[in-house]
Design a protein around this motif. Structure first.
Motif, short mmCIF file in Angstrom:
data_model
loop_
_atom_site.label_atom_id
_atom_site.label_comp_id
_atom_site.label_asym_id
_atom_site.label_seq_id
_atom_site.Cartn_x
_atom_site.Cartn_y
_atom_site.Cartn_z
N THR A 33 0.84 -1.21 0.00
CA THR A 33 0.00 0.00 0.00
C THR A 33 0.87 1.25 0.00
O THR A 33 0.56 2.24 -0.66
CB THR A 33 -0.90 0.03 1.27
OG1 THR A 33 -1.46 -1.27 1.45
CG2 THR A 33 -2.01 1.06 1.15
N ARG A 264 -2.85 3.98 -3.96
CA ARG A 264 -2.48 3.16 -2.79
C ARG A 264 -3.36 1.91 -2.74
O ARG A 264 -2.88 0.80 -2.49
CB ARG A 264 -2.60 3.99 -1.51
CG ARG A 264 -1.66 5.19 -1.50
CD ARG A 264 -1.88 6.12 -0.31
NE ARG A 264 -1.04 5.73 0.81
CZ ARG A 264 -1.48 5.19 1.92
NH1 ARG A 264 -2.77 4.94 2.08
NH2 ARG A 264 -0.64 4.87 2.90
N ARG A 268 -2.45 -2.46 -3.12
CA ARG A 268 -2.89 -3.45 -2.11
C ARG A 268 -3.80 -4.51 -2.73
O ARG A 268 -3.66 -5.70 -2.49
CB ARG A 268 -3.61 -2.71 -0.97
CG ARG A 268 -4.01 -3.61 0.17
CD ARG A 268 -4.21 -2.82 1.43
NE ARG A 268 -5.44 -2.06 1.42
CZ ARG A 268 -5.63 -0.95 2.16
NH1 ARG A 268 -4.67 -0.45 2.91
NH2 ARG A 268 -6.79 -0.32 2.12
N THR A 375 -8.54 5.43 1.22
CA THR A 375 -7.92 4.26 0.57
C THR A 375 -8.78 3.02 0.80
O THR A 375 -9.08 2.26 -0.14
CB THR A 375 -6.49 4.03 1.11
OG1 THR A 375 -5.70 5.21 0.86
CG2 THR A 375 -5.81 2.85 0.43
#
Length: 514
Positions: A33, A264, A268, A375
């Motif tokens: 991330t 971000r 992930r 996020t």
């Protein structure tokens, strides 16, 4: 009643954020991330690219030398429409489009001119090409061989992302299934012959330009990425090898914090997707991406305002951890960028890199209550889309039944409505307007380019070994009818100076058109 504040994807923004999801992650560690390198830009800056290509190979070559002299670190090649959809410049279908939105490439001769004076082993080249990616890559390989390069050291990227062409951009040739075959043939060939080459740049850029939200761009891009992983796995390729050579290409629009959070979340999500499909090597789980600032956000009205938009978008891309960046010219709503606009665009990146201080620490916005929450929210919203696409049997099915196209069209319509009724303000367009201030200096492409290219083709066909060309094309056609990897056959045809249109037509005869 208080006005409700939302991101462009409709995620509600609170007045204030007092907590953030607990995140003990470090940069350079799964699920990435906070960035794919533990030192990020302290160790190495992103690659500063300028996308360029227009008219003839000779003219584009001059622009490349100019950009390299100004400090650009990698070339990004734009091809004209006929090249993108497999027509030579002398084809009736090419009329009025030769050299307009990119450079015209008809044969290996043009590639030799395009990179004249440039050593391929010393630069990285990104090529925005999809349906004819195999042919352009073969031409690049053929030139590298002529230069005496070590193919194991040649690095660069071909976009090669056909799924988003059906969904958003339109420069496809063959139906989805044979197109996917060509792509996996490229994966397989390059994993052996060009191990440093990025064999696909899975592209959200055009999905966003077609009108999607940030969440849709993320969801549809990663869903397409998942489809490519599955196709390669079905071919028996090792995910720990080929997944390292997948890269991504994202857009960066104006909503500053939403864009940073999107990047971000992308890293992930991809780490978890690759792991779920069997990746065990961390490098195969890393999402590496190129960013381009938002072309569709640029306005023809008050074009110098675009300098500010591009700076804002470029800064968001850097704070989001991009590996490579192209900044648009301020005049691109009017024409291809002039040299002056291209230089300011490159200087924007250089000012951010060397003067702003944002490269001094890794992931400077980590721990921001707002960024961390956003996020998570973007990831959750994008996963809902991916889960829905999985139920349909993946991206190819979702595209074939029109689901992805319809979602993008709906989002585009909603956005346009908001601009027209004044809910969404575009400076200089629906607020703070003035009488037109035209930029005097716009970039024009001469119509005579097609004539120049046709003359080159006549000369080429008179000088090459036409018997060898005929044989190479016949061998390619036979291979396309079977199961062999097509790349060696395409490379042989290119080296005999078969034209791009001849090779594409040979495959059209076997695969048909979509």
């Amino acid at each position: 009643m208080d006005k409700k504040h939302t991101t462009t994807s409709g995620i509600e923004i609170k007045d204030v954020y007092t907590t953030a999801p607990k995140n003990e992650e470090l940069p350079g560690q799964f699920p990435f991330t906070r960035g794919i390198q533990k030192d990020m830009y302290r160790g190495r800056l992103w690659t500063m690219r300028q996308y360029a290509g227009f008219s003839t190979a000779e003219e584009s070559n001059k622009r490349y030398h100019y950009l390299l002299a100004q400090g650009t670190m990698g070339l990004s090649v734009a091809f004209d429409l006929p090249t993108q959809i497999g027509y030579d410049s002398d084809d009736d279908m090419a009329e009025g489009e030769v050299g307009k939105v990119g450079v015209a490439i008809d044969s290996l001769k043009d590639i030799e001119i395009l990179f004249d004076g440039i050593t391929l082993q010393q630069i990285t080249t990104s090529m925005t090409i999809n349906a004819t990616a195999s042919i352009l890559l073969a031409m690049y390989i053929a030139l590298a061989k002529k230069q005496g390069a070590d193919l194991k050291q040649i690095s660069g990227t071909i976009q090669n992302d056909i799924l988003k062409e059906y969904a958003a951009r339109g420069t496809y040739i063959y139906p989805p299934k044979p197109s996917m075959r060509i792509i996996t043939d490229i994966f397989e060939y390059c994993s052996k012959e060009l191990p440093k080459w990025n064999t696909i740049s899975i592209s959200g850029y055009h999905i966003r330009e077609a009108g999607s939200t940030a969440v849709q761009e993320l969801a549809f891009t990663l869903a397409n990425g998942k489809a490519y992983l599955n196709a390669a796995l079905q071919k028996g390729l090792d995910i720990n090898v080929f997944a390292k050579r997948l890269s991504f290409f994202f857009n960066c629009h104006n909503n500053f914090f939403e864009e940073i959070a999107k990047f971000r979340a992308a890293r992930r999500m991809w780490a978890h997707i690759t792991k779920s499909l069997g990746a065990t090597d961390e490098k195969a789980m890393m999402l590496r991406f190129h960013t381009q600032t938002g072309g569709s956000t640029l306005t023809a009205q008050q074009p110098l305002n675009n300098v500010i938009r591009v700076s804002n978008q470029a800064l968001a891309a850097v704070l989001g951890g991009t590996q490579s960046l192209h900044t648009n010219g301020y005049d691109e709503a009017l024409s291809l960028p002039t040299e002056a606009a291209a230089k300011i665009a490159l200087r924007t990146q250089q000012v951010i890199a060397f003067e702003s201080g944002v490269t001094d620490t890794v992931d400077p916005l980590a721990g921001s209550y707002f960024i961390e929450t956003l996020t998570d929210e973007i990831e959750a919203a994008a996963m809902m889309y991916i889960d829905k696409i999985d139920v349909m049997g993946g991206s190819v099915n979702a595209i074939e039944n029109g689901y992805i196209q319809q979602e993008i069209a709906n989002a585009s319509y909603e956005y346009q409505k908001e601009v027209e009724n004044g809910e969404r303000i575009i400076v200089g367009v629906n607020k703070f307007t003035q009488k037109e201030e035209g930029i005097e200096d716009v970039f024009n492409i001469d119509e005579s380019i097609r004539t120049i290219q046709i003359e080159k083709l006549i000369k080429l066909k008179a000088e090459r070994n036409n018997e060898a060309v005929t044989k190479a094309l016949l061998d390619l056609k036979n291979a396309a009818g079977g199961n062999e990897n097509l790349m060696p056959f395409i490379l042989l045809a290119v080296e005999e100076y078969a034209t791009l249109g001849e090779i594409a037509n040979c495959l059209r005869e076997v695969f048909g058109e979509y």
